[in-house]
Motif scaffolding. Structure first.
Motif, PDB file in Angstrom:
ATOM      1  N   SER A  38       0.839  -1.196   0.000  1.00  0.00           N
ATOM      2  CA  SER A  38       0.000   0.000   0.000  1.00  0.00           C
ATOM      3  C   SER A  38       0.877   1.250   0.000  1.00  0.00           C
ATOM      4  O   SER A  38       1.866   1.322   0.717  1.00  0.00           O
ATOM      5  CB  SER A  38      -0.892  -0.027   1.234  1.00  0.00           C
ATOM      6  OG  SER A  38      -1.791   1.034   1.155  1.00  0.00           O
ATOM      7  N   LYS A  42       1.159   2.503  -7.041  1.00  0.00           N
ATOM      8  CA  LYS A  42       0.487   1.752  -8.114  1.00  0.00           C
ATOM      9  C   LYS A  42      -0.599   2.607  -8.754  1.00  0.00           C
ATOM     10  O   LYS A  42      -0.649   2.760  -9.980  1.00  0.00           O
ATOM     11  CB  LYS A  42      -0.177   0.478  -7.553  1.00  0.00           C
ATOM     12  CG  LYS A  42       0.734  -0.435  -6.792  1.00  0.00           C
ATOM     13  CD  LYS A  42       0.017  -1.676  -6.310  1.00  0.00           C
ATOM     14  CE  LYS A  42      -1.038  -1.412  -5.232  1.00  0.00           C
ATOM     15  NZ  LYS A  42      -0.466  -1.041  -3.927  1.00  0.00           N
ATOM     16  N   SER A  43      -1.489   3.139  -7.913  1.00  0.00           N
ATOM     17  CA  SER A  43      -2.586   3.951  -8.445  1.00  0.00           C
ATOM     18  C   SER A  43      -2.029   5.169  -9.162  1.00  0.00           C
ATOM     19  O   SER A  43      -2.522   5.548 -10.224  1.00  0.00           O
ATOM     20  CB  SER A  43      -3.504   4.419  -7.324  1.00  0.00           C
ATOM     21  OG  SER A  43      -4.082   3.322  -6.689  1.00  0.00           O
ATOM     22  N   THR A  44      -1.025   5.789  -8.576  1.00  0.00           N
ATOM     23  CA  THR A  44      -0.447   6.980  -9.192  1.00  0.00           C
ATOM     24  C   THR A  44       0.065   6.661 -10.585  1.00  0.00           C
ATOM     25  O   THR A  44      -0.199   7.392 -11.537  1.00  0.00           O
ATOM     26  CB  THR A  44       0.683   7.530  -8.305  1.00  0.00           C
ATOM     27  OG1 THR A  44       0.169   7.725  -6.993  1.00  0.00           O
ATOM     28  CG2 THR A  44       1.217   8.831  -8.838  1.00  0.00           C
TER      29      THR A  44
HETATM   30  N1  LIG Z   1      -2.896  13.857  -4.777  1.00  0.00           N
HETATM   31  C1  LIG Z   1      -1.883  13.504  -3.978  1.00  0.00           C
HETATM   32  N2  LIG Z   1      -1.218  14.436  -3.270  1.00  0.00           N
HETATM   33  C2  LIG Z   1      -0.191  14.099  -2.472  1.00  0.00           C
HETATM   34  N3  LIG Z   1       0.258  12.853  -2.288  1.00  0.00           N
HETATM   35  C3  LIG Z   1      -0.359  11.866  -2.967  1.00  0.00           C
HETATM   36  C4  LIG Z   1      -1.461  12.144  -3.847  1.00  0.00           C
HETATM   37  N4  LIG Z   1      -1.874  10.978  -4.375  1.00  0.00           N
HETATM   38  C5  LIG Z   1      -1.080  10.023  -3.852  1.00  0.00           C
HETATM   39  N5  LIG Z   1      -0.163  10.555  -3.016  1.00  0.00           N
HETATM   40  C6  LIG Z   1       0.883   9.801  -2.300  1.00  0.00           C
HETATM   41  O1  LIG Z   1       1.565   9.015  -3.223  1.00  0.00           O
HETATM   42  C7  LIG Z   1       1.884   7.748  -2.672  1.00  0.00           C
HETATM   43  C8  LIG Z   1       1.394   6.650  -3.580  1.00  0.00           C
HETATM   44  O2  LIG Z   1      -0.009   6.661  -3.620  1.00  0.00           O
HETATM   45  P1  LIG Z   1      -0.845   5.634  -4.459  1.00  0.00           P
HETATM   46  O3  LIG Z   1      -2.268   5.972  -4.287  1.00  0.00           O
HETATM   47  O4  LIG Z   1      -0.316   5.584  -5.831  1.00  0.00           O
HETATM   48  O5  LIG Z   1      -0.531   4.278  -3.708  1.00  0.00           O
HETATM   49  P2  LIG Z   1      -1.068   2.826  -4.034  1.00  0.00           P
HETATM   50  O6  LIG Z   1       0.134   2.005  -4.361  1.00  0.00           O
HETATM   51  O7  LIG Z   1      -2.146   2.879  -5.024  1.00  0.00           O
HETATM   52  O8  LIG Z   1      -1.616   2.375  -2.633  1.00  0.00           O
HETATM   53  P3  LIG Z   1      -2.921   1.510  -2.269  1.00  0.00           P
HETATM   54  O9  LIG Z   1      -2.540   0.091  -2.482  1.00  0.00           O
HETATM   55  O10 LIG Z   1      -3.122   1.816  -0.832  1.00  0.00           O
HETATM   56  O11 LIG Z   1      -4.021   1.983  -3.144  1.00  0.00           O
HETATM   57  C9  LIG Z   1       1.271   7.705  -1.288  1.00  0.00           C
HETATM   58  O12 LIG Z   1       2.292   7.919  -0.351  1.00  0.00           O
HETATM   59  C10 LIG Z   1       0.287   8.843  -1.300  1.00  0.00           C
HETATM   60  O13 LIG Z   1       0.212   9.415  -0.015  1.00  0.00           O
END
Ligand SMILES: Nc1ncnc2c1ncn2[C@@H]1O[C@H](COP(=O)(O)OP(=O)(O)OP(=O)(O)O)[C@@H](O)[C@H]1O
Ligand SMILES: [Mg+2]
Lengths: 334, 274
Positions: A38, A42-44
């Motif tokens: 987490s 990934k989502s980013t």
């Molecule tokens: N709009 C934003 N502004 C600031 N920080 C962000 C933003 N979107 C994401 N982040 C940060 O970027 C990092 C990656 O976020 P992301 O959502 O891509 O994670 P993820 O791998 O999809 O996690 P999960 O499995 O929980 O969905 C995190 O530390 C998050 O706090």
């Protein structure tokens, strides 16, 4: 067509360098899964590909065309969100038709496409309902329907099944895999469920803190993880890591052995351990053991083996399946 | 766990609620009662039983025409509300969906203008109105009401828009909707309950606004608030007539409020109860 190329793509949110720099090649028709803990980005990364987030640096190409600065709609991709993101004020029919309406398609053509999609997804009886009158699985199918009618060059999925219960997740997993075989369209799928990753992917991309740790087929990653992170992340239960004398005797800093690669016996073996917890899953049993001179070890054995809390069990690691890692945590090959 | 509600609890709660409601409603009720008393009855002291005359209503209507201030009230309330929404919807939209570092500060600053006592700016505003020839004009008052309610309208809409999940708008973007299509087909329909209750609340606020409407108007643009005030004249207090005028002034908004109750409550609790 739907090949996607990332060239030194980076993303910074304020001070936080969420994605330092990523190079990645996704081939046309491939099912690519992004996995990672987490918050690893990934989502980013998916949103950067979608165009919902602007890159801080680097280039994104779709079918060889630079789309780095193109709007989401111009990229020809469709996305399925974790929260489904259906339009609550529209019927299922209108939800699925929305992208076609935006594309200014003729009404009769829209109707045909919507009905065809509804048939594929078993939604025909629900076309006039509102999203709020559907179950979670049905909602997810509507979201998928909305994505497929446009015939995008690639699908992007962000944890589409994580709001569903385990049984439904299993069915939907199969449906999505099936859909991929039918459509043969590129799919990029984000999940942190490694069963989904292992079973659906042609290619898995393991991410950690915004970096790619390894890219490969599910079996590649399982058989030859490049480093400790991948070794620990892929496979369930987790690989056992053993430091100290045992690892040194195999000229490694850390040795790794998967729970399923330990031969178990009640009377003789290389290691002797005491069962702390036994998880009986029916076909399999996971034994969490305390091994003399080694430490805690998890072993996977047949459901018939019959070991319980407090029993003494002997183990023999299959040396041919042993993983070795150096001081930097990188796998030692050969 | 189901809560254990006994009949006695229910009765106590109901009686209590009725008492509170009655206390809150009493001034309006007493206005109603007084409006059907004769003038001597009205000043005679506290009494809940009127003689039931409608004379006051007739006098009020013959002395001063009700229709003109009523129309003024309608124009001012509706006009200022529409104007406020036209300005506030895009601004709240921008603040909710593409906030910058200063968005919170701007919102706070807007709200802070509501904390300033109106009297503090009475003189400069009066002079501006006089110099621009806006005194006693519908346009001038409409603009004034728009401006004083704008912060509240922006705040309310901002809160409603924030409730709309961003992913739905992103989905629309992925589906090929341009900015306008996103606003027209997705955002607005989802925001309608919020916009509707903002509209209703603002009409009520504008209808009841008395400070500026009374001071910046005399006859031509005077709304019902000024109409009521004109009955508390220096020649003496005509309580019965004043009450009749008040009843006539609040009746339209009370009826509107009654019919839009559901919408108002739904709008005001939007997000709190899904
Ligand atoms: N709009 C934003 N502004 C600031 N920080 C962000 C933003 N979107 C994401 N982040 C940060 O970027 C990092 C990656 O976020 P992301 O959502 O891509 O994670 P993820 O791998 O999809 O996690 P999960 O499995 O929980 O969905 C995190 O530390 C998050 O706090
Ligand atoms: Mg995520």
């Amino acid at each position: 067509m739907g090949s996607i190329t990332l060239r030194q793509v980076s993303k910074v949110f304020g001070e936080a360098k969420v994605i330092p720099s990523i190079d990645l090649e996704i081939n046309d028709g491939e099912f690519v899964v992004f996995v990672g803990p987490s918050g690893c980005g990934k989502s980013t990364l998916l949103r950067l590909i979608a165009g919902l987030e602007d890159v801080s640096g680097g280039q994104i190409l779709i079918d060889g065309k630079d789309v780095t600065h193109a709007a989401p709609a111009e990229r020809g991709l469709a996305m399925v969100f974790q929260s489904y993101a259906l339009y609550p004020h529209m019927s299922v029919r209108k939800n699925i038709a929305f992208p076609l309406k935006m594309a200014k398609m003729e009404q009769s053509a829209i109707d045909k496409k919507v009905e065809a999609a509804a048939r594929v997804l078993n939604l025909t009886d629900y076309l006039e309902r509102r999203p709020s009158q559907l179950s979670g699985g049905q909602r997810q199918r509507v979201a998928i329907g909305r994505a497929i009618v446009r015939e995008p060059s690639a699908f992007l999925f962000d944890e589409p099944l994580s709001n569903l219960d385990a049984a439904l997740r299993g069915t939907m997993r199969l449906e999505i895999s099936d859909l991929h075989h039918q459509l043969k369209t590129t799919m990029v799928y984000v999940t942190h469920d490694q069963v989904e990753a292992m079973t659906m992917a042609d290619k898995i991309v393991v991410l950690n803190r915004g970096n790619i740790e390894q890219v490969g087929s599910p079996l590649d990653l399982y058989k030859s993880p490049r480093n400790l992170f991948v070794a620990g992340f892929i496979g369930s239960p987790k690989m056992n890591f053993i430091d100290g004398a045992y690892a040194q005797s195999r000229s490694a800093r850390t040795a790794g052995i998967r729970p399923e690669h330990l031969g178990l016996s009640k009377d003789s073996g290389t290691w002797r351990g005491t069962v702390k917890v036994a998880e009986h899953l029916g076909a399999d049993t996971f034994l969490h053991l305390d091994v003399d001179g080694i430490g805690p070890i998890t072993a996977r054995c047949d459901g018939e083996f019959g070991a319980y809390h407090g029993d003494t069990v002997y183990m023999t690691p299959d040396e041919s399946k042993l993983h070795r890692f150096d001081d930097k945590g990188l796998a030692i090959r050969g | 766990m189901a809560r254990n509600v006994t009949t006695r609890h229910k009765v106590t709660a109901t009686v209590f609620a009725w008492i509170v409601a009655l206390i809150i409603f009493f001034p309006i009720l007493y206005t109603l009662i007084t409006s059907v008393k004769t003038e001597p009855e009205a000043i005679a002291g506290f009494s809940l039983i009127p003689s039931g005359t409608f004379e006051n209503y007739v006098t009020v209507q013959t002395q001063r025409d009700y229709f003109k201030p009523f129309m003024n009230s309608v124009v001012l309330a509706v006009g200022s509300t529409i104007l406020a929404l036209i300005i506030a919807i895009p601004s709240a939209w921008a603040m909710a969906f593409s906030p910058t570092k200063r968005t919170k500060d701007i919102l706070m600053w807007m709200l802070s203008t509501k904390m300033m006592p109106a009297v503090a700016v009475l003189v400069p505003i009066y002079l501006m109105f006089r110099d621009f020839g806006l005194l006693d004009t519908r346009i001038g008052l409409t603009v004034m009401l728009t401006l004083i309610n704008l912060p509240i309208v922006v705040w309310m809409l901002y809160t409603y828009f924030r409730e709309i999940p961003g992913e739905i708008l992103e989905a629309a973007r992925m589906d090929g909707a341009g900015l306008w299509q996103e606003i027209v087909y997705v955002l607005t329909p989802m925001a309608v309950p919020g916009i509707a209750s903002t509209l209703l609340l603002n009409i009520i606020l504008a209808w009841n606004e008395a400070f500026w409407t009374i001071r910046l108007s005399t006859t031509n643009a005077a709304p019902l608030t000024a109409f009521i005030a004109s009955f508390s004249s220096p020649q003496g207090l005509f309580w019965a007539k004043l009450s009749a005028a008040s009843t006539m002034a609040i009746a339209p908004i009370l009826i509107l409020g009654w019919f839009s109750q559901k919408q108002l409550v739904r709008g005001l609790t939007f997000g709190a109860v899904k």
